[in-house]
Scaffold this active site. Structure first.
Site, mmCIF file in Angstrom:
data_model
loop_
_atom_site.group_PDB
_atom_site.id
_atom_site.type_symbol
_atom_site.label_atom_id
_atom_site.label_comp_id
_atom_site.label_asym_id
_atom_site.label_seq_id
_atom_site.Cartn_x
_atom_site.Cartn_y
_atom_site.Cartn_z
ATOM 1 N N ALA A 1 42.149 42.332 39.165
ATOM 2 C CA ALA A 1 41.102 41.559 38.492
ATOM 3 C C ALA A 1 40.724 42.171 37.152
ATOM 4 O O ALA A 1 40.543 41.449 36.154
ATOM 5 C CB ALA A 1 39.874 41.473 39.395
ATOM 6 N N GLU A 2 40.588 43.502 37.102
ATOM 7 C CA GLU A 2 40.248 44.152 35.836
ATOM 8 C C GLU A 2 41.370 43.963 34.817
ATOM 9 O O GLU A 2 41.109 43.780 33.616
ATOM 10 C CB GLU A 2 39.977 45.646 36.058
ATOM 11 C CG GLU A 2 38.843 45.971 37.017
ATOM 12 C CD GLU A 2 37.466 45.581 36.495
ATOM 13 O OE1 GLU A 2 37.357 45.236 35.306
ATOM 14 O OE2 GLU A 2 36.500 45.623 37.279
ATOM 15 N N SER B 1 43.259 44.624 44.679
ATOM 16 C CA SER B 1 42.529 43.448 44.201
ATOM 17 C C SER B 1 41.688 43.754 42.973
ATOM 18 O O SER B 1 41.698 42.995 41.992
ATOM 19 C CB SER B 1 41.648 42.894 45.327
ATOM 20 O OG SER B 1 40.684 43.851 45.753
ATOM 21 N N ASP B 2 40.935 44.858 43.000
ATOM 22 C CA ASP B 2 40.046 45.137 41.867
ATOM 23 C C ASP B 2 40.831 45.512 40.616
ATOM 24 O O ASP B 2 40.503 45.074 39.509
ATOM 25 C CB ASP B 2 39.006 46.206 42.215
ATOM 26 C CG ASP B 2 39.583 47.449 42.854
ATOM 27 O OD1 ASP B 2 40.785 47.452 43.180
ATOM 28 O OD2 ASP B 2 38.830 48.426 43.052
ATOM 29 N N GLY B 3 41.891 46.304 40.775
ATOM 30 C CA GLY B 3 42.721 46.638 39.625
ATOM 31 C C GLY B 3 43.390 45.415 39.031
ATOM 32 O O GLY B 3 43.533 45.299 37.805
#
EC number: 5.4.99.53
Length: 761
Positions: free
Chosen positions: A490-491, A486-488
């Site tokens: 989003a970034e 998820s974070d990768g």
């Protein structure tokens, strides 16, 4: 001389297959005739420098590939180094000069396919399983040349603790888990048990093992490897029945409920357990049986060793009730299911089902599997099923993907971090406002992100095979690993939005907008009811299942969890997306952001910090929390959470003006400064970013100026920053992310430079 080959540059194997021309693949190859005398001398100097300073900093600077790339690009640092005497007198020109030096150096470290290579290491239980697996299957010498062995031994020697053992990571106390596995690794690689030169590595390690009760006190995963090697008995292991994969979806626990990495790990382990596979005894195996225990091997009562674990390893002790539960599972598995006639029907069917899952997961991850911990179990299971089969050969072809070479030797990485590195590094480049100077860097980075996005869900009935949707996501590693985070994601979205705003004449062909929609849809799908974002798959919410965990050295391994940092990144990414594409699922995005903000605010600690799960620790977590809050419009003026966060950062600044946080903060779950409150440039960059995002320059810029002085004066002649303590972590295991010293230092300097420019204007 060792050289890093990128993507299709590396030697190919007929059992490899790719969906994006191997974008992001990193392979180390040894060239016996490579390197000038000067280059070879430089390599030896780097090794010597590391060995001489490892008592202070156990993390290698990871210089080999950097120097290779700089030579290939003929990079020279032409911008003079900046030295600051008075923090209050830093000018915009000073800050911009330091930033440009660092950005141009780091841009030169970019691979030709657009990503930034890096090792992802630190865990000391990753090397031996590959060595054991290759030894059992007879492929050790086919994969490892003498140069490989030399470098792996160098790493073993460099990371051994003074007491003779090895820790969970290179900076922690010795544990049975890693000491017994690495002892076996040394013996397989030809190191004699007693007379192995001046280092006496095996003799010291064996003394540690025997002084702590012997190998029966190894934790669960180590016992499984000892069992397949034939130096331990399966009856002394916690049960890992393959029948778990046959449990129906309505069962409280089933394959789909499990956390993605424990699922991946248990697949291979449970097959080997169900088969009770044991390697053919060799002279070395028979010797190891006598070397690893204080009593004769034939006298060990294995059933009494099942729940044993050395106190050094037992970071999360098990209760009597938990031990009783696993004894019950053992009785059911071995005394009922594995006895005639059920063994002919249930066990054999379970083994077939397990291997169907193993093959499916291997194919959908291009035989990289989830990570380094699971792969050797999968590889061995495939060999046990069919030693000459293509499944095993495809696994062998991907072993080099896990090998990394640096000054401290050869180690097996947990996984790659190509996509994560690219997304964060590009955010740094974009924040630097140097687009014209680094245009080629931005173009290559954007191309890499476009190639690395997953364009489809896993093949077939993926839910039945315990795989969730993946379309639209980015992985931590490369596209071919196939497990989006998820974070990768989003970034990467945030980077792609910035590139989307640029003229095509500058940045090249734009990403299809539908692919951005796919990425956003993936994130919306993941959010939990509590507002938090998990990493890989929707969190099932059955946290009571953690009570069943058989793992002794880490917590929260049974089901997927929500994470603060992921939530902060997702909010920042979706706010950026919403501004550019306000008509795509606006209500769902607004709902996600609102719930995510509450989740973040609810997690704030009494001192104003947030606990970081993926970095050290409260400094890291606080940055991602504040970044998410600020992206959604929260400010120092309207948010009590941001005011408290800024105060936490101010309270923890050291006398020098920097920050340094101890890795002990992670297991203790409270902020602990580094020993002597010594500065770490990564923590300093992260803390400085919190102050800048929190508007500190508008109130009292002195703390920010002092931090900037630390970073600017820390910069090396070439434009790099010094490697200090490891700053990556998961649970209580330190991970080595060397590029963090560049990313967070430069990101902070970029924000600082922009703030100074606004003050000047």
């Amino acid at each position: 001389m060792w050289r890093l080959r990128i993507g299709a540059e590396a030697r190919q194997d007929p059992h490899l297959f790719t969906t994006n021309n191997f974008a992001g693949r990193q392979i180390w190859e040894f060239d016996a005739n490579g390197g000038s005398p000067e280059e070879l001398a430089e390599v030896e100097e780097a090794r010597l420098n590391f060995a001489n300073n490892k008592s202070r900093f156990k993390a290698s600077p990871d210089l080999f590939w950097r120097r290779q790339f700089l030579r290939e690009k003929k990079f020279e640092q032409k911008i003079p180094r900046v030295r600051i005497e008075d923090a209050e007198k830093i000018t915009y020109e000073d800050a911009k000069t330091a930033l440009r030096r660092g950005v141009l150096y780091y841009a030169a470290c970019q691979a030709n396919d657009g990503h930034w290579p890096s090792e992802v290491s630190g865990s000391m239980f990753l090397d031996a399983p590959f060595v054991i697996c290759l030894y059992i299957t007879g492929h050790l010498e086919k994969i490892f040349t003498l140069e490989h062995v030399k470098e792996l031994l160098r790493y073993m020697y460099n990371t051994q603790n003074e007491d003779g053992g090895w820790g969970l990571d290179v900076e922690s106390h010795s544990v049975m888990f890693c000491t017994v596995l690495n002892y076996i690794c040394l013996r397989i690689l030809g190191v004699e048990p007693d007379h192995d030169g001046q280092k006496s590595a095996c003799a010291r390690a064996r003394k540690w093992i025997l002084d702590h009760g012997g190998a029966t006190y190894a934790p669960m995963v180590a016992k499984a490897w000892l069992s397949v090697l034939g130096v331990y008995d399966w009856s002394g292991c916690k049960p890992l029945p393959p029948e778990i994969w046959m449990l129906p979806s309505f069962s409280p626990i089933n394959g789909g409920t499990l956390w993605i990495y424990i699922r991946d790990l248990l697949m291979g382990m449970s097959y080997l357990y169900g088969k009770k596979f044991v390697a053919t005894p060799t002279a070395l195996i028979l010797q190891l049986r006598e070397e690893l225990y204080p009593q004769p091997y034939s006298k060990i009562i294995w059933s009494k060793a099942r729940n044993r674990c050395a106190k050094e390893d037992l970071l999360y002790p098990k209760s009597f009730g938990q031990d009783l539960f696993w004894e019950g599972v053992h009785m059911l598995s071995e005394n009922i299911i594995n006895r005639w006639p059920l063994n002919k029907f249930v066990r054999q069917r379970a083994l077939r089902t397990t291997m169907e899952l193993v093959h499916y997961h291997d194919e959908t991850t291009h035989y990289i599997t989830g990570a380094c911990v699971a792969k050797p179990f999968h590889m061995l299971a495939c060999w046990v099923e069919d030693p000459d089969g293509d499944y095993f050969k495809k696994h062998l072809a991907r072993v080099p993907d896990f090998i990394w070479i640096a000054e401290d030797g050869l180690k097996f990485q947990l996984m790659g971090m190509q996509s994560w590195n690219a997304a964060l590094s590009l955010q740094v480049m974009l924040a630097a406002n140097m687009d014209d100077e680094i245009r080629s860097t931005l173009i290559k980075g954007y191309d890499f992100l476009k190639q690395s996005q997953i364009s489809e869900n896993p093949q077939g009935d993926h839910l039945k095979m315990f795989r969730d949707i993946t379309k639209g996501g980015w992985t931590f590693q490369d596209r071919e690993q196939g497990l989006p985070i998820s974070d990768g994601t989003a970034e990467s979205i945030e980077c792609c939005i910035h590139f989307h705003r640029m003229p095509s004449e500058f940045i090249g062909e734009k990403m299809d907008v539908e692919k951005l929609y796919d990425a956003v849809n993936f994130l919306i799908y993941l959010q939990s009811d509590n507002g938090g974002m998990p990493v890989w798959e929707p969190a099932p919410g059955k946290k009571w299942l953690e009570w069943l965990s058989p793992v002794e050295h880490v917590e929260n391994t049974v089901v997927e969890q929500e994470y603060l940092e992921c939530t902060g990144s997702v909010i920042a990414g979706l706010v950026c997306f919403k501004k550019e594409f306000p008509d795509h699922r606006p209500k769902e995005i607004e709902k996600l952001i609102k719930k995510g903000l509450k989740y973040i605010e609810d997690l704030q600690m009494p001192d104003g910090s947030w606990y970081g799960n993926w970095g050290v620790c409260f400094t890291y977590g606080t940055l991602f929390a504040v970044r998410g809050l600020a992206a959604a419009g929260k400010t120092f003026g309207n948010s009590e959470a941001i005011r408290r966060a800024v105060q936490f950062i101010l309270n923890t600044q050291n006398a020098e003006g920097g920050w340094g946080e101890s890795a002990l903060s992670c297991p203790n779950k409270k902020y602990i400064p580094s020993k002597g409150n010594v500065t770490n440039v990564v923590n300093t960059g992260q803390a400085m970013m919190v102050l800048l995002i929190g508007g500190q320059m508008e109130r009292d810029p002195s703390p920010v100026h002092r931090a900037a002085k630390v970073l600017i004066n820390s910069q090396l002649d070439i434009g790099d920053f010094p490697q200090q303590e490891r700053r990556g972590i998961y649970m209580n295991m330190l991970l080595h992310y060397p590029t963090y010293r560049n990313m967070f230092s430069l990101w902070a300097l970029a924000l600082y430079t922009n703030a100074l420019r606004l003050l000047v204007s």
